[in-house]
Design a protein around this motif. Sequence first.
Motif, PDB file in Angstrom:
ATOM      1  N   LEU A   1       0.665  -1.343  -0.276  1.00  0.00           N
ATOM      2  CA  LEU A   1       0.016   0.181   0.045  1.00  0.00           C
ATOM      3  C   LEU A   1       0.897   1.304   0.041  1.00  0.00           C
ATOM      4  N   GLY A   2       2.459   1.380   0.470  1.00  0.00           N
ATOM      5  CA  GLY A   2       2.960   2.755   0.318  1.00  0.00           C
ATOM      6  C   GLY A   2       2.751   3.516   1.402  1.00  0.00           C
ATOM      7  N   LEU A   3       2.435   2.489   2.490  1.00  0.00           N
ATOM      8  CA  LEU A   3       2.138   3.338   3.873  1.00  0.00           C
ATOM      9  C   LEU A   3       2.853   4.417   4.413  1.00  0.00           C
ATOM     10  N   ASN A   4       4.562   3.661   3.906  1.00  0.00           N
ATOM     11  CA  ASN A   4       6.571   4.436   4.385  1.00  0.00           C
ATOM     12  C   ASN A   4       5.896   5.900   3.871  1.00  0.00           C
ATOM     13  N   ARG A   5       5.261   5.813   2.741  1.00  0.00           N
ATOM     14  CA  ARG A   5       4.320   7.735   1.771  1.00  0.00           C
ATOM     15  C   ARG A   5       2.897   7.983   1.925  1.00  0.00           C
ATOM     16  N   ASP A   6       2.606   7.150   2.815  1.00  0.00           N
ATOM     17  CA  ASP A   6       1.243   8.811   2.899  1.00  0.00           C
ATOM     18  C   ASP A   6       1.070   8.660   4.963  1.00  0.00           C
ATOM     19  N   GLY A   7       1.402  10.114   4.281  1.00  0.00           N
ATOM     20  CA  GLY A   7       1.241  11.576   5.436  1.00  0.00           C
ATOM     21  C   GLY A   7       0.615  11.221   6.717  1.00  0.00           C
ATOM     22  N   ALA A   8      -1.117  11.198   6.182  1.00  0.00           N
ATOM     23  CA  ALA A   8      -2.189  10.639   6.843  1.00  0.00           C
ATOM     24  C   ALA A   8      -2.265   9.621   7.374  1.00  0.00           C
ATOM     25  N   PHE A   9      -1.618   8.476   6.893  1.00  0.00           N
ATOM     26  CA  PHE A   9      -1.434   7.223   7.710  1.00  0.00           C
ATOM     27  C   PHE A   9      -0.196   7.126   8.500  1.00  0.00           C
TER      28      PHE A   9
END
Length: 734
Positions: free
Chosen positions: A89-97
Motif C-alpha cells: 500500500l505504500g504506507l511509508n509515504r502516506d502522511g495521513a496514515f
Amino acid sequence: MVRKYWSTALGTAVAVALIATFNTLGQTKIYQAQATIQFDPNPPRPLGQKVESIVDLGSGSFWDNREYYETQYKIIQSMKVSLAVVNELGLNRDGAFLGNLPPGAPAPEANVPEENAAESLRGRIKVEPVKESRLAVVKLEDADPQRAQRILAVLVDTYVQQNLDDAVTSTATAADWLRNQLDKLKVDLESSEMALHDYKEKKNILSVALDDQSNMLREEMKQLNDALTTVRTRREEIQARRDELSKIKADNPTDLPAAELLQSDLLMTMRGQYEEAVRTRDGLLGEGKGHNYPDVKEAEAKAEAAKKALLSEVRNIQGALDKDLAIIKRQEAGLSGLFERAKKQALDLNLLEIEYNRLRRSKENNEKLYSLVLERTKESDLARVLRVNNIRVLDRPLVPRAPVRPAVSKNIAVGVFLGLILGIAAALGRGLLDRSVKTPDEVENDLGLPFLGLLPEIEPNIDVVPYGKKGRKQKLPPRGMGNELIVHERPTSGVAEAARTIRTNLLFMAPDHPYKTLLVTSAGPSEGKTTVATCIAVVMAQAGQRVVLIDCDLRRPRVHRIFRKGSDVGVTTALLDESIDDCVLDTGVPNLSVIPAGPIPPNPAELLHSAKFKNFLKQVGERFDRIIIDSPPVVPVTDAAVLSTLVDGTVLVIRAFKTTKDLARHAARALSDLGATRAGAVLNAVNFSRHEYKNRYYYYRGEGYYADEAPPAADRKAAREDESESMGSAPPPA
C-alpha cells in the motif's frame, strides 16, 4: 474531614471532571475495522488420511495445544506481515496514515523507512480470539474508516497468503531435501547389497540360512557328545573289570568276579575242575595219606594243572580287556576330536553370523529408508501441487460507521468518579497534613496545658458576637483605637465576654495565691499575644484593679502603637533612670496604665536578666495590683524564657488553625524545663464558622447574657462592683 474541606474536595472533583471532559472532546475520533479468520483443524486431504503432509496444517494432537493459536495471533501482528502490507500500500509515504489524520485533513508529505511505518501499523492491530471456537477477530484502528477497512483487508489477505506460501515453501524445501537424500540412500543401498554378496562369497556361505547351519552343527555336536559319553562309559566299565581281574591271587585263582564267571563258561568249567581236584587232594590228605601217596600226588598234579589253566585263562581275559580298553580309548580320542572340531565350527559360525547379520541389517535399513524416502518424496511432490490451506477469511472487513474512541459518556463518568475519589483523597490529605491546634480539646489532650479560654477572630470594623443571636456578624461604626481595644470599646461583644472568661479562669487557677504578675507569650510570631495581653489587661482593669501593661518585647514592640503613645520612654529608660515615674503612661482606659518598651536595646535578653530589671518589677509591683507583661515568642528567642522565671504565671497564646502542635508542644516543654509556672493556654483568633466549631463547642455560640443592645451603664457598674468584690479589691472611684 471531607465535610470540613468540602471546597477542596469539590474543587478537585470539578477540576478532574472538566479535564476529563475537555480531554475527551479534544481527542481525535478513532474508528475500528474488523475481520474474522477461521482456523480449520481438518483441512482437505485429497491424498487420504493415511498420507501425512510435510507441514502440519492442523491435524493431529497439535491443535489441542493453545500455543498454536497464540503463535498465529503473534504472526498476524508480526513485523513480516506488517512490512508486506506497507510495501503493497505504500504506507511509508502516506502522511495521513503516519499522522493518523481524520478524513479531509490535509496530509503532509512523508517518506519514512518501511520499518517505522510497519511499527506504526503493528501498534494499531489487535487480535481477539472468539471464546470456545476456532475463530479470531482481527481489529485495526484508524482515524479514517475507509483507510482502516482498506488496510485491514490487505492485512488479512497477506496473512492468509503468507500462511499458504510458507506451507508450500516448506513442502518444496522438504521435497528437495528428500530427493537429495533419496539419491544418497540409493547409493548406500546398492553398496550394502554388494558388501553382503561379497561377504557370502568370501566366506563360502551357501543359500542355506545360517540358522539352519547352526541347527545342523548343534545336532551333530549333540550326537558326538552322546557317542563320546557312551564310549567313556564303556571305557570305565572295561577298566573296572580289568582292575578287578588284576586283583586275583595266584594261590587262590577261584576268587574271580561273578561277572566274569557269568560271561565265560570255560572259566566256570576250569574253576570247577580246579575246585574238584583240590577237594580230591584234601580228601586224600584227610584220609591220612601223605603227600607222597600216588593218589595225592596225582590229585595235586591235577589241581596244579587246573590252576595253571585257570590263571592262563584269566590272563587271556585280561589281555582281551586291555585290547578292548585300547580300542575304547582310541574311539574316545576320535570322538573328542570330532566334537572339538564341531565346537570350533560352531564358534566360527557365530562370528560369521555376527558379521553377516550386521551387513544384512545395514542392507535392510537402507532398503527401508530408501522405500520410505521414495514414498515421502512422491507424496511431497503431490502436496506441493495441491496447495492446501487451513486458514481462511470468514468475514471480510467492512467500513466502520461509528468511532470506538473516545467514549464520551464513559470517559466523563470515569472522570467524575475519579474526581470524587481524588477530591475525597485531597480533603483527607489536607486534613491529615494540617497539624495546627484548632480546638480546646487539642490544647488539653495533645499539649497537656490547662485551657484558660479562647478569643474569637477579630475582623476590622466587625464584631463577632458568639454570645448574641446565633453568633451572627454585626457591622458596627469604626472604633477610635485598634482592634486590640475592642474589649474596652465594646464591652458587650463576644470578644469581651470571652476575655472575661479568661480572666475568671486565671483567678480560679490559684485562688489562694492569685497571679499578680502574668507573662503573656506565644510559641512563634504573629500569634496575637499582644492582643491577648491587652484584652486581659483591659478586663482586669474593668474589674476595678490597678493594672499595668508592660511591653517587654524589646525587639518588635507594639503596645505603644495600640494606645498611640510614643516610644521615647519605657522599660529601657526606666532601667537606666532606675525609676518608673516617667515611663508609666495613662491609656484612657480606667484603672489601666501602660509602660512601653522604650528605645530598642542591642541586648534585650541580658537586659531582662539583670538586677535592674528585677528592681524595676519590684517598683511596679508596689504601685499596681496586677502586672501584665507582653514578651517576644518563646521559641525563636530567649527573652520570654528569662521573663518566665520572674513572674507568678505564664500564659501561652496559641493561634487557632495556625500554630502547629509541634511548635506549641516545644514552647510548653521549654517553659516546663525552666521551672516556670504555666498558668495555661489561650486559643486566639478562633473562627466559629469553621467546621470544628459547627457541631461541637456549641456552648461558645449559644445565647449570651446580654441582648443585642448594651446594658445600661448602672447595670454594668453594678456588675463590675460584684466582680471586684469577688477578686478581693475595692472598686475604683466613680
